[in-house]
Design an enzyme around this catalytic site. Structure first.
Site, mmCIF file in Angstrom:
data_model
loop_
_atom_site.group_PDB
_atom_site.id
_atom_site.type_symbol
_atom_site.label_atom_id
_atom_site.label_comp_id
_atom_site.label_asym_id
_atom_site.label_seq_id
_atom_site.Cartn_x
_atom_site.Cartn_y
_atom_site.Cartn_z
ATOM 1 N N ARG A 1 29.587 33.376 49.382
ATOM 2 C CA ARG A 1 28.966 34.649 49.024
ATOM 3 C C ARG A 1 27.568 34.800 49.630
ATOM 4 O O ARG A 1 26.764 35.606 49.182
ATOM 5 C CB ARG A 1 28.924 34.806 47.495
ATOM 6 C CG ARG A 1 30.320 34.726 46.887
ATOM 7 C CD ARG A 1 30.390 35.178 45.450
ATOM 8 N NE ARG A 1 31.717 34.967 44.887
ATOM 9 C CZ ARG A 1 32.761 35.767 45.067
ATOM 10 N NH1 ARG A 1 32.634 36.846 45.812
ATOM 11 N NH2 ARG A 1 33.937 35.500 44.521
ATOM 12 N N HIS B 1 38.472 28.194 54.383
ATOM 13 C CA HIS B 1 38.432 29.658 54.261
ATOM 14 C C HIS B 1 37.031 30.136 54.579
ATOM 15 O O HIS B 1 36.055 29.516 54.187
ATOM 16 C CB HIS B 1 38.824 30.077 52.840
ATOM 17 C CG HIS B 1 39.275 31.506 52.724
ATOM 18 N ND1 HIS B 1 38.456 32.572 53.001
ATOM 19 C CD2 HIS B 1 40.468 32.038 52.349
ATOM 20 C CE1 HIS B 1 39.120 33.701 52.815
ATOM 21 N NE2 HIS B 1 40.352 33.400 52.423
ATOM 22 N N TYR C 1 33.655 35.488 52.064
ATOM 23 C CA TYR C 1 34.221 36.762 51.637
ATOM 24 C C TYR C 1 33.416 37.954 52.160
ATOM 25 O O TYR C 1 33.884 39.099 52.108
ATOM 26 C CB TYR C 1 34.261 36.831 50.110
ATOM 27 C CG TYR C 1 35.260 35.901 49.468
ATOM 28 C CD1 TYR C 1 36.536 35.738 49.994
ATOM 29 C CD2 TYR C 1 34.936 35.195 48.311
ATOM 30 C CE1 TYR C 1 37.459 34.903 49.398
ATOM 31 C CE2 TYR C 1 35.852 34.344 47.706
ATOM 32 C CZ TYR C 1 37.111 34.203 48.251
ATOM 33 O OH TYR C 1 38.023 33.368 47.659
ATOM 34 N N HIS D 1 40.571 36.662 55.817
ATOM 35 C CA HIS D 1 41.176 37.966 55.591
ATOM 36 C C HIS D 1 40.825 38.839 56.790
ATOM 37 O O HIS D 1 39.670 38.850 57.224
ATOM 38 C CB HIS D 1 40.632 38.593 54.320
ATOM 39 C CG HIS D 1 40.940 37.821 53.088
ATOM 40 N ND1 HIS D 1 40.362 38.094 51.861
ATOM 41 C CD2 HIS D 1 41.754 36.754 52.871
ATOM 42 C CE1 HIS D 1 40.823 37.247 50.957
ATOM 43 N NE2 HIS D 1 41.662 36.430 51.547
ATOM 44 N N GLU E 1 45.136 35.662 57.132
ATOM 45 C CA GLU E 1 45.836 35.688 55.842
ATOM 46 C C GLU E 1 46.334 37.098 55.548
ATOM 47 O O GLU E 1 45.565 38.067 55.661
ATOM 48 C CB GLU E 1 44.892 35.229 54.733
ATOM 49 C CG GLU E 1 45.536 35.223 53.354
ATOM 50 C CD GLU E 1 44.598 34.716 52.281
ATOM 51 O OE1 GLU E 1 44.882 34.962 51.090
ATOM 52 O OE2 GLU E 1 43.581 34.072 52.608
ATOM 53 N N ASP F 1 50.247 34.374 51.777
ATOM 54 C CA ASP F 1 49.934 34.206 50.366
ATOM 55 C C ASP F 1 51.068 34.844 49.563
ATOM 56 O O ASP F 1 51.387 36.027 49.766
ATOM 57 C CB ASP F 1 48.595 34.889 50.059
ATOM 58 C CG ASP F 1 48.145 34.730 48.617
ATOM 59 O OD1 ASP F 1 48.901 35.137 47.705
ATOM 60 O OD2 ASP F 1 47.037 34.218 48.394
ATOM 61 N N HIS G 1 49.947 37.908 47.466
ATOM 62 C CA HIS G 1 49.657 39.048 48.336
ATOM 63 C C HIS G 1 50.937 39.636 48.911
ATOM 64 O O HIS G 1 51.091 40.868 48.978
ATOM 65 C CB HIS G 1 48.734 38.617 49.478
ATOM 66 C CG HIS G 1 47.402 38.112 49.038
ATOM 67 N ND1 HIS G 1 46.485 37.555 49.906
ATOM 68 C CD2 HIS G 1 46.824 38.064 47.811
ATOM 69 C CE1 HIS G 1 45.410 37.191 49.238
ATOM 70 N NE2 HIS G 1 45.589 37.484 47.966
ATOM 71 N N HIS H 1 49.473 30.122 50.851
ATOM 72 C CA HIS H 1 48.809 30.070 49.556
ATOM 73 C C HIS H 1 49.885 30.295 48.506
ATOM 74 O O HIS H 1 50.616 31.291 48.566
ATOM 75 C CB HIS H 1 47.729 31.143 49.451
ATOM 76 C CG HIS H 1 46.530 30.864 50.305
ATOM 77 N ND1 HIS H 1 45.615 31.839 50.642
ATOM 78 C CD2 HIS H 1 46.093 29.716 50.875
ATOM 79 C CE1 HIS H 1 44.671 31.310 51.392
ATOM 80 N NE2 HIS H 1 44.947 30.015 51.551
ATOM 81 N N ASP I 1 45.331 42.553 43.950
ATOM 82 C CA ASP I 1 45.224 41.113 44.198
ATOM 83 C C ASP I 1 44.712 40.383 42.956
ATOM 84 O O ASP I 1 43.512 40.257 42.742
ATOM 85 C CB ASP I 1 44.277 40.884 45.388
ATOM 86 C CG ASP I 1 44.143 39.413 45.751
ATOM 87 O OD1 ASP I 1 44.875 38.588 45.179
ATOM 88 O OD2 ASP I 1 43.304 39.089 46.613
ATOM 89 N N HIS J 1 45.821 36.782 41.025
ATOM 90 C CA HIS J 1 46.695 35.613 40.989
ATOM 91 C C HIS J 1 46.993 35.195 39.556
ATOM 92 O O HIS J 1 46.217 35.448 38.631
ATOM 93 C CB HIS J 1 46.040 34.439 41.718
ATOM 94 C CG HIS J 1 45.768 34.707 43.162
ATOM 95 N ND1 HIS J 1 45.227 33.764 44.005
ATOM 96 C CD2 HIS J 1 45.976 35.817 43.937
ATOM 97 C CE1 HIS J 1 45.095 34.274 45.215
ATOM 98 N NE2 HIS J 1 45.540 35.522 45.189
ATOM 99 N N GLU K 1 46.007 28.566 44.777
ATOM 100 C CA GLU K 1 44.792 29.299 44.413
ATOM 101 C C GLU K 1 44.989 29.910 43.023
ATOM 102 O O GLU K 1 44.485 30.978 42.720
ATOM 103 C CB GLU K 1 44.508 30.410 45.413
ATOM 104 C CG GLU K 1 44.169 29.943 46.810
ATOM 105 C CD GLU K 1 43.943 31.114 47.747
ATOM 106 O OE1 GLU K 1 43.078 31.001 48.600
ATOM 107 O OE2 GLU K 1 44.651 32.135 47.617
#
Length: 299
Positions: free
Chosen positions: A38, A70, A73, A110, A161, A195, A198, A232, A245, A247, A277
């Protein structure tokens, strides 16, 4: 049939802690962030941290090819504003370099978002949205080509992804992934991570043998299994096609255990990182054991 299951573990306190956290849950693979996901900028990896990472990785007996880092974000390789796009591109190249320095061969990300502000009351909304999506996919591919060129001495693969399609996020259709890959100049540096949450919330059913085969058949035709480099493994709180999205722990969402049994017995998913995840990390070790228990004895 050889499966390598793990989870996206914490790298809090330093990336060298990630292999130790993977060991604690009995993982044979893992994902991590190589910097704070972040924040735009992070200090360079120190030699002592890199050495400790390699030492702990050796102790874990997990090979680098079963690690799926990864990126941040914050990065949007399809950003419509030039300044933010360039900022994302620079950050992405830095992420690729961090992977190379750690001896890792993949970076999961992403694809990007067009951040469309087209009002839905616009009579040409649908046409403009299609144009925005197509343009954004081209920008994402251009960003990837620039990153590959900037790291041409590297072998780190850019692993796209698929997304749930929440908001203006692209990559929720297999056609989006195929479109991007088609425009990549050096295809030896590109891959895909599927994923399950997703995929499901984007509208591809996985819950029955017939639905699973149909969805994976479509992926094979449109994208190609030669590009699949990781998965994922997540259940989904939202329903099929919801484009949301969120999970869920395995067996506690809308997808259910049958899908994960199909995956664990599908040789196309051999020899790649299969990464949890799911939302309750306290049961990751239990979920890993449960996934391996799904493998059928073919003898």
């Amino acid at each position: 049939m050889t499966k390598f299951v793990g989870a996206h573990v914490s790298a809090s306190g330093g990336v060298d802690n990630a292999p130790l956290n993977a060991m604690e849950i009995g993982a044979k693979a893992f994902a991590l962030f190589t910097k704070n996901q972040r924040q735009w900028v992070a200090k360079p990896l120190e030699v002592k941290t890199i050495d400790a990472f390699h030492k702990n990785l050796e102790a874990s007996a997990i090979l680098p090819k079963y690690i799926l880092p990864h990126d941040s974000y914050l990065i949007n390789l399809g950003h419509p504003e030039i300044e933010q796009l360039e900022k994302s591109r620079e950050a992405f190249i830095d992420e690729l370099e961090r992977c190379r320095i750690l001896g890792l061969d993949k970076l999961n990300f992403h694809p990007g978002s067009h951040l469309s502000k087209i009002p839905k009351k616009d009579p040409e909304y649908n046409d403009k949205l299609i144009q925005a999506e197509s343009h954004c996919l081209d920008v994402i591919a251009a960003s990837m080509n620039k990153a590959i060129e900037a790291t041409k001495d590297s072998t780190v693969k850019l692993v796209i992804e698929n997304t749930a399609g929440q908001g203006s996020n692209l990559g929720y259709r297999f056609e989006h992934l195929g479109h991007i890959i088609n425009k990549i100049e050096d295809k030896s540096r590109v891959g895909v991570c599927l994923d399950t949450c997703h995929t499901f919330t984007a509208g591809y059913d996985l819950r029955t043998r017939e639905a699973y085969d149909e969805t994976m058949g479509a992926f094979g035709r449109i994208v190609g299994f030669e590009y699949l480099m990781g998965m994922h493994i997540n259940d989904s709180k939202p329903k099929l096609g919801s484009r949301v999205d969120r999970h869920a722990s395995l067996g506690q969402g809308e997808i259910g255990w049958d899908t994960f049994k199909f995956i664990m017995n599908d040789t196309r998913m051999d020899d790649m990182p299969l990464i949890l995840e799911t939302i309750d990390e306290s049961i990751w070790a239990e979920e890993i054991r449960a996934l391996y228990a799904l493998i059928e004895d073919k003898q």
